[in-house]
Design a protein around this motif. Structure first.
Motif, mmCIF file in Angstrom:
data_model
loop_
_atom_site.group_PDB
_atom_site.id
_atom_site.type_symbol
_atom_site.label_atom_id
_atom_site.label_comp_id
_atom_site.label_asym_id
_atom_site.label_seq_id
_atom_site.Cartn_x
_atom_site.Cartn_y
_atom_site.Cartn_z
ATOM 1 N N LEU A 7 21.363 64.034 20.312
ATOM 2 C CA LEU A 7 21.992 62.731 20.115
ATOM 3 C C LEU A 7 22.148 62.109 21.497
ATOM 4 O O LEU A 7 22.833 62.668 22.356
ATOM 5 C CB LEU A 7 23.347 62.862 19.427
ATOM 6 C CG LEU A 7 23.989 61.565 18.891
ATOM 7 C CD1 LEU A 7 25.062 61.892 17.854
ATOM 8 C CD2 LEU A 7 24.601 60.699 19.996
ATOM 9 N N ILE A 31 18.369 61.513 17.728
ATOM 10 C CA ILE A 31 19.184 60.417 17.208
ATOM 11 C C ILE A 31 19.511 59.563 18.427
ATOM 12 O O ILE A 31 20.254 59.999 19.318
ATOM 13 C CB ILE A 31 20.480 60.935 16.559
ATOM 14 C CG1 ILE A 31 20.159 61.979 15.496
ATOM 15 C CG2 ILE A 31 21.289 59.779 15.989
ATOM 16 C CD1 ILE A 31 21.319 62.909 15.207
ATOM 17 N N GLU A 54 19.875 54.404 15.789
ATOM 18 C CA GLU A 54 21.179 53.960 15.296
ATOM 19 C C GLU A 54 21.707 52.835 16.185
ATOM 20 O O GLU A 54 21.600 52.902 17.409
ATOM 21 C CB GLU A 54 22.178 55.116 15.305
ATOM 22 C CG GLU A 54 21.850 56.253 14.361
ATOM 23 C CD GLU A 54 22.364 55.999 12.951
ATOM 24 O OE1 GLU A 54 22.848 54.877 12.688
ATOM 25 O OE2 GLU A 54 22.301 56.927 12.133
ATOM 26 N N SER A 71 26.087 61.882 11.769
ATOM 27 C CA SER A 71 24.907 62.567 12.292
ATOM 28 C C SER A 71 25.003 64.074 12.094
ATOM 29 O O SER A 71 24.027 64.727 11.695
ATOM 30 C CB SER A 71 24.736 62.226 13.776
ATOM 31 O OG SER A 71 24.518 60.838 13.959
#
Length: 280
Positions: A7, A31, A54, A71
């Motif tokens: 992430l 992500i 995102e 997530s």
């Protein structure tokens, strides 16, 4: 080795973009957060199964928490959290507006703190993971005309240095990355400049104007090589507490820290003079 899930905040440019691109090429899942999707359309189209884009403004704390929770719930495990979103703000302290001060603190400092805080319960529950906080050698060294940027980076370094000791028993590693000048949009595009005052003309506080002008020479750091070193650090055990990227950055950091230590060593008698006498 199994693929990891990452992430990463702020992947539309700079280190965030280069890390994301390299990871996707390696088959990793990312992500990645952006404020606008237009700069990562090619990644969205090329990696529809492994790149999850995102929308996130890291000044929106509830949105950070929702994104992190969502997530982890979706993927079950996220191996690496990269707190990368941030920007530079240049100008003498007096030249900065209250809004500029509030926004850079909300972005660079509070946003980073809240991303890490939101991730910790999940990392702890899953039995470990890695946090990478993008800082700068400006988290150790300060220059005129950059006071609020330094304030955010000195601040996040203190936060992470404390947190790393708290979470080590949970197998969570934390690394502060301290790059020097690099050829990214940070310097040549996204940097924000205060409304300059004539009183500071020919003052060291305006020295940054030369640095931001690419015609005076480009920064020495290669963002791709730097991104590669950051990715590689995840395989190091234990996690390195700090990574300085760039020979110039390391030289300036070492000279600054040596001078700081020498200054402290010269205060031994002064420091002792404020203690109660022995036995009292």
């Amino acid at each position: 080795m199994s693929t990891r899930t990452w992430l990463i905040t702020g992947v539309s440019s700079g280190f965030g973009y280069e890390m994301t691109r390299l990871l996707l090429e390696k088959g990793e899942k990312v992500i990645g957060t952006v404020r606008k999707r237009d700069k990562v359309i090619s990644l969205i189209e090329q990696y529809p199964d492994t790149f999850i884009c995102e929308l996130l403004d890291v000044t929106d704390v509830p949105a950070i928490r929702k994104l992190v929770d969502r997530s982890f719930e979706k993927f079950g495990r996220i191996d690496v959290i990269v707190s990368n979103a941030g920007y530079g703000l240049f100008g003498a302290a007096e030249e900065l507006s209250d809004e500029q001060v509030d926004h850079i603190i909300a972005t660079n400092l509070t946003g980073s703190i809240q991303l890490i805080r939101s991730s910790l319960p999940h990392l702890r529950t899953q039995g470990g993971g890695r946090i990478i906080q993008m800082s700068t050698y400006g988290g150790q060294v300060a220059f005129p005309g950059n006071s609020l940027y330094h304030a955010t980076k000195f601040g996040i370094e203190g936060f992470c240095e404390s947190v790393v000791q708290e979470v080590a028993p949970f197998n969570i590693g934390v690394t502060l990355v301290e790059p020097g000048g690099a050829r990214t949009e940070f310097r040549y595009g996204s940097a924000q400049v205060a409304k300059l005052m004539s009183e500071y003309d020919r003052n060291p506080a305006h020295g940054f104007l030369k640095m931001l002008d690419a015609s005076n020479g480009l920064a020495p750091g290669d963002p791709v090589r730097m991104a590669e070193r950051i990715i590689e650090s995840v395989d190091q055990e234990p996690a390195p507490m700090r990574m300085v990227l760039g020979s110039q950055a390391l030289a300036v950091t070492l000279s600054t820290l040596k001078a700081r230590v020498a200054d402290f060593e010269g205060q031994i008698d002064l420091a002792a003079s404020t203690d109660f006498p022995s036995g009292e």
